[in-house]
Design a protein around this motif. Structure first.
Motif, PDB file in Angstrom:
ATOM      1  N   UNK A  42       0.836  -1.516  -0.249  1.00 17.38           N
ATOM      2  CA  UNK A  42       0.120   0.135   0.261  1.00 17.38           C
ATOM      3  C   UNK A  42       1.293   0.957   0.273  1.00 17.38           C
ATOM      4  N   UNK A  43       2.173   1.463   1.099  1.00 17.06           N
ATOM      5  CA  UNK A  43       2.520   2.167   0.784  1.00 17.06           C
ATOM      6  C   UNK A  43       3.820   2.379  -0.446  1.00 17.06           C
ATOM      7  N   UNK A  67      -0.451   6.133   3.631  1.00 14.26           N
ATOM      8  CA  UNK A  67      -1.907   6.168   2.929  1.00 14.26           C
ATOM      9  C   UNK A  67      -2.436   5.095   4.439  1.00 14.26           C
ATOM     10  N   UNK A  68      -2.797   5.846   5.290  1.00 11.51           N
ATOM     11  CA  UNK A  68      -3.629   5.606   6.076  1.00 11.51           C
ATOM     12  C   UNK A  68      -4.526   7.470   6.812  1.00 11.51           C
ATOM     13  N   UNK A 405      -1.889   6.711  13.661  1.00 11.49           N
ATOM     14  CA  UNK A 405      -1.644   5.288  13.172  1.00 11.49           C
ATOM     15  C   UNK A 405      -1.247   5.584  11.368  1.00 11.49           C
ATOM     16  N   UNK A 406       0.578   4.877  11.682  1.00 14.36           N
ATOM     17  CA  UNK A 406       1.273   5.353  10.877  1.00 14.36           C
ATOM     18  C   UNK A 406       1.755   3.985  10.286  1.00 14.36           C
ATOM     19  N   UNK A 407       2.476   4.335   8.635  1.00 11.34           N
ATOM     20  CA  UNK A 407       2.999   2.978   7.820  1.00 11.34           C
ATOM     21  C   UNK A 407       4.501   3.058   7.954  1.00 11.34           C
ATOM     22  N   UNK A 412       1.978  -0.847  11.820  1.00  9.80           N
ATOM     23  CA  UNK A 412       1.522   0.766  12.379  1.00  9.80           C
ATOM     24  C   UNK A 412       2.180   0.830  13.282  1.00  9.80           C
ATOM     25  N   UNK A 413       2.718   2.342  13.765  1.00 12.06           N
ATOM     26  CA  UNK A 413       3.223   2.166  14.705  1.00 12.06           C
ATOM     27  C   UNK A 413       2.739   4.123  14.560  1.00 12.06           C
ATOM     28  N   UNK A 414       2.310   5.044  16.547  1.00 12.87           N
ATOM     29  CA  UNK A 414       1.877   6.201  15.989  1.00 12.87           C
ATOM     30  C   UNK A 414       3.332   6.989  15.901  1.00 12.87           C
ATOM     31  N   UNK A 415       2.703   8.047  15.039  1.00 15.86           N
ATOM     32  CA  UNK A 415       3.321   9.073  14.946  1.00 15.86           C
ATOM     33  C   UNK A 415       2.818  10.816  15.194  1.00 15.86           C
TER      34      UNK A 415
END
Length: 468
Positions: A42-43, A67-68, A405-407, A412-415
């Motif tokens: 997706x990214x 993408x999120x 949530x970030x790819x 997914x990791x928090x940013x």
């Protein structure tokens, strides 16, 4: 991807998950759809879309698009939109007043030293703003969500806010790639309103005005935006070298054959100073000021709107809402300390190690010291400069801005994120773009999200009200 593996940052709220790690109701369908996707693929598809569309910030530098998308439910957006419109009205009233009768300073609601010390104030523009054409045609406000869940204004950007065209481009790239039942509302008629507001700013008697975008050219960081707005609205892009002053009118040589008189300049330059420190005119001042004084040229956003970008101005916006509109502020500011004020300075210095120190004239996160996160040398340097020149800085309460949530790789990791919504003001009043541009910090725990500092962008989806 497994949502259960998502680990929130412990010191801030998360946009998509509650404190117990459960998906927030309006995010659940999106997260379920992402479960069925390969995040790396997706990214990669989104990155290919960025490259195909030539989406850059700065000379040839592709912007990072995640993408999120960020989701805003309909009820929150309605409340937020009302606050954005109110704030834009108050700030435009302040600019008209500051370059006119200066009632708010005479009343002591805002200290006159703001004018006397602001690098964004342009005395040469006094008396040249017209209430029929709001000076801040476009306002971009930077909003952050703290631990309490509320959105507050961190900074106001009225001099030359960028990002609106990036919001359109990010939507075109991300929405087709993110499968699922959710569909965002469109951005509304923002571009049409912008075009109408710029044309309406023309001097009286110019029935078919020529609006031009004044840019530095491809070296400007937001050149993609200049090109896109020019293409969408049919406005030519000009650089200062293409302009000529003649008989108190400004002309642009748009072709070899002829030149045309410009009625409205939509200013998108980095430089906006009309006078040198000694009072003499800059090259820009020599080119534009005679035509502005004659009334044969209008400028949007008006020269001198940098006064509203001054971080000290931000400290007084809620008072402006009451003074000019007679209303309670619907959208609160992050609390700020006026370090030129003895009482504020004393209070701030007692707990400066807990606050954020910002230069009044800074932008893009440059020069900001987040004291609780700073190294000891950084803290000492900030304390030293504030003690020597307190009038050049403000202090703000820190905000542990929310994460999203970030790819990152296959997970997914928090940013950390902020939101820059846009308001366009014309003769019929202000109107907000639906949504705006969400920006995120690249590294874990990082707080600076600005594109000029390497931050990336997310699509911002305002959801429809669910059917009842």
């Amino acid at each position: 991807m497994n949502v259960a593996r998502y680990q929130q940052e412990p010191d801030c709220s998360d946009e998509a998950f509650d404190a117990d790690g459960r998906p927030r109701p309006h995010y659940a369908p999106l997260l379920e759809a992402l479960e069925e996707q390969g995040l790396e693929e997706l990214r990669e598809r989104v990155e290919a879309g960025v490259e195909k569309n030539g989406l850059t910030f700065g000379p040839g530098e592709p912007i990072t698009v995640d993408p999120v998308p960020r989701l805003i439910d309909a009820d929150e957006w309605e409340r937020l939109q009302a606050g954005l419109l109110q704030r834009a009205r108050a700030l435009n009233a302040f600019l008209l007043d500051a370059y006119g009768p200066q009632r708010i300073f005479d009343a002591g609601v805002v200290p006159r030293r703001l004018l006397e010390t602001s690098e964004g104030y342009a005395p040469a523009m006094h008396g040249l703003l017209d209430a029929e054409a709001p000076p801040a045609t476009v306002a971009g406000l930077d909003l952050v969500r703290g631990r309490d869940g509320g959105l507050r204004v961190l900074e106001d950007n009225l001099r030359m806010p960028s990002g609106a065209a990036y919001a359109f481009a990010v939507r075109e790239i991300v929405e087709p790639e993110v499968a699922g039942p959710l569909r965002p509302r469109g951005h509304g008629d923002y571009l049409a309103r912008l075009g109408a507001a710029l044309r309406a700013a023309a001097p009286e008697g110019r029935d078919e005005p020529l609006v031009a975008i004044l840019s530095d050219g491809p070296e400007n960081g937001a050149w993609y935006e200049h090109e896109r707005i020019g293409r969408e609205l049919g406005f030519p892009i000009v650089t200062p070298g293409q302009l000529e002053l003649s008989r108190e009118r400004v002309f642009a040589r748009l072709s070899r054959e002829r030149r045309r008189q410009i009625d409205v300049i939509y200013r998108r330059q980095d430089a906006d100073t009309l006078t040198e420190p000694d009072g003499s005119l800059t090259e820009l001042g020599e080119l534009l000021l005679p035509a502005l004084r004659s009334g044969r040229l209008r400028c949007a956003n008006a020269l001198g709107t940098g006064l509203a970008d001054d971080k000290l101005t931000h400290a007084y916006v809620e008072r402006m809402v009451d003074f000019y509109l007679g209303e309670e502020p619907l959208l609160r500011s992050v609390p700020s300390y006026d370090l030129s004020d003895e009482g504020d300075r004393r209070e701030a210095m007692e707990r400066l190690g807990e606050l954020v120190v910002k230069p009044r004239a800074g932008f893009g996160g440059h020069g900001v010291t987040i004291m609780p996160r700073a190294s000891e040398p950084e803290r000492k340097r900030a304390i030293g400069v504030v003690r020597r020149r307190p009038e050049r800085f403000i202090a703000q309460e820190p905000v542990e801005i929310s994460s999203h949530p970030t790819v990152r790789g296959a997970v997914l990791r928090p940013r950390r994120i902020d939101l820059r919504p846009f308001v366009v003001s014309g003769p019929d009043g202000p109107a907000a773009m639906v949504g705006g541009l969400t920006r995120f910090a690249q590294g874990a725990g990082e707080m600076v999200v600005n594109s000029s500092r390497g931050g990336g962008c997310k699509d911002t989806w305002v959801l429809e009200n669910p059917r009842r």
